[in-house]
Design an enzyme around this catalytic site. Structure first.
Site, PDB file in Angstrom:
ATOM      1  N   PRO A 189     -44.722  16.752   9.388  1.00  0.00           N
ATOM      2  CA  PRO A 189     -43.706  16.149   8.540  1.00  0.00           C
ATOM      3  C   PRO A 189     -44.097  16.231   7.062  1.00  0.00           C
ATOM      4  O   PRO A 189     -45.273  16.146   6.731  1.00  0.00           O
ATOM      5  CB  PRO A 189     -43.696  14.673   8.971  1.00  0.00           C
ATOM      6  CG  PRO A 189     -44.400  14.615  10.265  1.00  0.00           C
ATOM      7  CD  PRO A 189     -45.283  15.800  10.354  1.00  0.00           C
ATOM      8  N   GLY A 190     -43.113  16.421   6.217  1.00  0.00           N
ATOM      9  CA  GLY A 190     -43.371  16.393   4.781  1.00  0.00           C
ATOM     10  C   GLY A 190     -43.889  17.684   4.196  1.00  0.00           C
ATOM     11  O   GLY A 190     -44.254  17.747   3.032  1.00  0.00           O
ATOM     12  N   THR A 191     -43.916  18.753   4.997  1.00  0.00           N
ATOM     13  CA  THR A 191     -44.424  20.014   4.471  1.00  0.00           C
ATOM     14  C   THR A 191     -43.327  20.861   3.847  1.00  0.00           C
ATOM     15  O   THR A 191     -43.587  21.978   3.410  1.00  0.00           O
ATOM     16  CB  THR A 191     -45.149  20.826   5.560  1.00  0.00           C
ATOM     17  OG1 THR A 191     -44.370  20.769   6.749  1.00  0.00           O
ATOM     18  CG2 THR A 191     -46.531  20.274   5.823  1.00  0.00           C
ATOM     19  N   GLY A 192     -42.113  20.363   3.859  1.00  0.00           N
ATOM     20  CA  GLY A 192     -41.053  21.071   3.144  1.00  0.00           C
ATOM     21  C   GLY A 192     -40.143  21.919   4.017  1.00  0.00           C
ATOM     22  O   GLY A 192     -39.499  22.838   3.517  1.00  0.00           O
ATOM     23  N   GLU A 411     -71.070   0.990   2.403  1.00  0.00           N
ATOM     24  CA  GLU A 411     -70.644   2.175   1.644  1.00  0.00           C
ATOM     25  C   GLU A 411     -71.853   2.905   1.067  1.00  0.00           C
ATOM     26  O   GLU A 411     -71.875   4.143   1.027  1.00  0.00           O
ATOM     27  CB  GLU A 411     -69.668   1.784   0.523  1.00  0.00           C
ATOM     28  CG  GLU A 411     -68.373   1.113   0.997  1.00  0.00           C
ATOM     29  CD  GLU A 411     -67.601   1.931   2.021  1.00  0.00           C
ATOM     30  OE1 GLU A 411     -67.667   3.181   1.996  1.00  0.00           O
ATOM     31  OE2 GLU A 411     -66.929   1.313   2.879  1.00  0.00           O
ATOM     32  N   HIS A 414     -73.199   5.277   3.655  1.00  0.00           N
ATOM     33  CA  HIS A 414     -72.438   6.533   3.710  1.00  0.00           C
ATOM     34  C   HIS A 414     -72.855   7.440   2.559  1.00  0.00           C
ATOM     35  O   HIS A 414     -73.136   8.620   2.737  1.00  0.00           O
ATOM     36  CB  HIS A 414     -70.929   6.257   3.519  1.00  0.00           C
ATOM     37  CG  HIS A 414     -70.233   5.651   4.702  1.00  0.00           C
ATOM     38  ND1 HIS A 414     -70.333   6.153   5.965  1.00  0.00           N
ATOM     39  CD2 HIS A 414     -69.380   4.594   4.781  1.00  0.00           C
ATOM     40  CE1 HIS A 414     -69.576   5.427   6.789  1.00  0.00           C
ATOM     41  NE2 HIS A 414     -68.989   4.465   6.087  1.00  0.00           N
ATOM     42  N   ASP A 486     -65.230   4.417  11.506  1.00  0.00           N
ATOM     43  CA  ASP A 486     -66.266   5.436  11.362  1.00  0.00           C
ATOM     44  C   ASP A 486     -66.696   5.946  12.734  1.00  0.00           C
ATOM     45  O   ASP A 486     -66.876   7.142  12.933  1.00  0.00           O
ATOM     46  CB  ASP A 486     -67.501   4.838  10.677  1.00  0.00           C
ATOM     47  CG  ASP A 486     -67.200   4.413   9.249  1.00  0.00           C
ATOM     48  OD1 ASP A 486     -66.259   4.961   8.664  1.00  0.00           O
ATOM     49  OD2 ASP A 486     -67.927   3.536   8.745  1.00  0.00           O
TER      50      ASP A 486
END
Ligand code: ADP
Ligand code: ZN
Length: 594
Positions: A189-192, A411, A414, A486
């Protein structure tokens, strides 16, 4: 025939609405019921202030102004007693009289009104009700062209041919060739896809009829099929033209993929009508049917046979160049600060679709305007990106200091692994500002769009993902639910490494799933192996994750100084970028001393 179904349904709905309204209104008017005996004792105790007597129904209020309602079988006695206590009495005619009539016949009136309105509309349109709303009848050719669609060069190239057909069909049929009838655009969806279909019509200068498969889903039997026939009739009249069917999987899904009962028959009938219409085209009908789907795996194979949707064009989310082009399209009308380079934004938005990027540009402009800026700067774009990626900022939500500390170490875990492990994507930003459901975030930016990944890259990614939880374990000797996402991602990568990419030493280079699942997900996945193999696969996945976890642990324990410093910096600044990260992590060696 179909008009009657529809009218019947409308009447049914209106009746229900009428009855509900009637009841609600009535309920609201009805005060709480009181037993007749407590009413009588209420009179005796001088607790009743005023009453309204309507037939046998008595309503009123007590001396505390509380309303009540009750029913008396013997109104005459009641009145006598009320007079004795000098209660204020009002009377009104009972049920059978005219006042009662109006309110109880309200639903009936609504139905009659609806009938009249409907008759009026039918007369006016001169055709049946179901027809008109089924598709948009184009008034003029669209002004959208290929210039408005960016970042999908291959798709455009494949569609060029269709445009030439529409422009000049004779040229192609001259030697007896058959024109393509159906083009299936498939992609997330949304790729045109819709935009491309419109651009084909715009480029060729032909009318564009559109209809969505999902419109048929809620229909009752017969309507979908008649709409399809109608649509094709109109289209043939207006040829050359384009018929666009969005979400074709809603009608053209094969039986196995269909959901529960209900729409089944309707879909089958609609699909059959579609196939009949497509097969019934004559060479002279220059009508091209463009359909779009994001689930090509769910399509009935009958649709894909030669002479139907035999051209398939894949539309993938844009790569970095494509993203830059799309950003240029949407940046055209936006006032940007000098420092903003669309290339950098394109680099920082892997996986964004055209729709996401259009949204990004728009959001940035709105954010900048809200802050009364003269131009959109990088901060606005960064904020808009975060907003799009993670839902909007959880403003005003107070987080405890403990939570912030945990998040900071999480964080930092990571980030340190991302920074120290070789063959990883560079760090872009670390934040402990919660957004959406995430408590914090460590973002990396891929150097380029990778289409294949090395085993080292993938194992390091798993280590980075596990790093958050590992850091929590090292510092607090416990972990929070914040790490669950994660773990899911890490497990997903490990699973694909073993099952799909043959990266296990024990199981060897063999795929243990069906086809490559790509963006389509694994709905049709079949088990291609024995139960023992399944256990071996499980074991392999577990030991891969375990190894990664151990290594993450070793690195973070060896670099615990970085962990403390980075977490402290995060607690201070909340969001930090590469320069600040570099100020803490000064060595590039993953394991202790350089
Ligand atoms: P789909 O039909 O694939 O779901 P749409 O064509 O409806 O996607 O795209 C939604 C919007 O996103 C478009 O109206 C357009 O504004 C923007 N968009 C998507 N892809 C592109 C693209 N390749 N180039 C320019 N704009 C795009
Ligand atoms: Zn995390």
């Amino acid at each position: 025939m179909t008009a009657y179904y529809r009218n019947f349904l409308i009447i049914l709905v209106l009746t229900i609405v009428g009855v509900v309204i009637y009841n609600v209104v009535n309920l609201e008017q009805k005060p709480p019921a009181m037993s007749y005996s407590s009413f009588l004792s209420g009179i005796k105790n001088k607790e009743i202030k005023s009453v309204l007597i309507k037939g046998g129904e008595i309503t009123g209020s007590d001396i505390y102004n509380r309303p009540f309602a009750t029913f008396s079988p013997d109104v005459a006695t009641v009145i006598a007693r009320l007079e004795e206590q000098a209660v204020e009495i009002t009377t009104a005619p009972g049920k059978s009289a005219s006042g009662g009539f109006t309110s109880s016949s309200l639903p009936l009136l609504i139905i009659m009104g609806a009938w009249i309105v409907m008759m009026f509309f039918q007369k006016k349109s001169g055709s049946d009700f179901a027809k008109n709303k089924s598709f948009s009848i184009p008034t003029k050719a669209l002004s959208i062209t290929f210039k408005d669609v960016a970042g999908v060069p291959e798709a455009k190239e494949e569609l060029e041919e269709i445009i030439s057909f529409l422009r000049d069909s004779k040229k192609f049929t001259r030697l007896g060739g058959r024109l393509p009838k159906g083009v299936l655009l498939q992609g997330p969806p949304g790729t045109g896809k819709t935009l491309l279909a419109k651009a084909i019509a715009g480029e060729a200068g032909v009318p564009f009829f559109s209809i969505s498969g999902s419109d048929f889903v809620e229909m009752y039997v017969g309507v979908g099929a008649s709409r399809v026939r109608d649509l094709f009739k109109q289209a043939k009249k207006n040829a050359p033209c384009i018929i666009f069917i969005d979400e074709i999987d809603a009608v053209g899904g094969h039986r196995a993929a269909k959901s529960a009962a209900g729409g089944q028959d309707e879909r089958q009938q609609t699909l059959n009508a579609l196939l009949v219409e497509m097969d019934g085209f004559k060479t002279g009908d220059t009508v091209v049917i463009v359909a779009a789907t994001n689930r090509p795996d769910a399509l009935d194979p009958a649709l894909l046979r030669p002479g139907r949707f035999d051209r398939q064009v894949n539309i993938l989310p844009p790569d970095i160049n494509g993203r830059q082009e799309i950003l240029e399209v949407y940046g055209r009308n936006i006032v940007m600060a000098d420092k903003v380079h669309l290339r950098d934004i394109a680099a920082a938005t892997p996986g964004f679709t055209g729709a996401d990027l259009a949204n990004l540009m728009n959001e940035s402009a709105l954010l900048a305007a809200r802050k009364n800026k003269d131009a959109v700067d990088l901060d606005d774009i960064e904020d808009a990106k975060d907003k799009i990626m993670m839902g909007s900022e959880r403003k005003g939500l107070v987080i405890s200091m403990d939570e912030r500390r945990t998040t900071a170490y999480h964080e930092a875990g990571h980030a340190i692994l991302a920074r120290l492990l070789p063959n990883t994507d560079p760090l872009h930003k670390i934040t402990i500002i919660p957004r959406g459901r995430a408590m914090g975030m460590t973002q990396q930016v891929p150097l380029d769009d990778r289409h294949s990944y090395s085993k080292e890259y993938l194992t390091n990614r798993i280590k980075i993902m596990l790093g958050g939880r590992t850091a929590e374990e090292i510092i607090f000797n416990q972990f929070t639910t914040g790490a669950s996402n994660d773990l899911q991602s890490a497990t997903a990568i490990a699973t694909r490494m073993i099952c799909q990419w043959g990266m296990s030493d024990h199981l060897g280079p063999r795929a243990y799933t069906g086809d490559d699942q790509g963006f389509l997900g694994g709905a049709t996945e079949k088990l291609l192996y024995s139960e023992e193999t399944a256990m071996a696969i499980d074991h392999e996945i577990n030991s891969l994750i375990e190894e990664c976890y151990q290594e993450a642990m070793i690195i973070l324990e060896g670099r615990i100084d970085y962990l403390h410093k980075l977490a402290a910096l995060l607690l201070e600044k909340e969001t930090i970028g590469p320069p600040e990260i570099d100020s803490v992590i000064t060595s590039n060696q993953p394991y202790g001393e350089e």
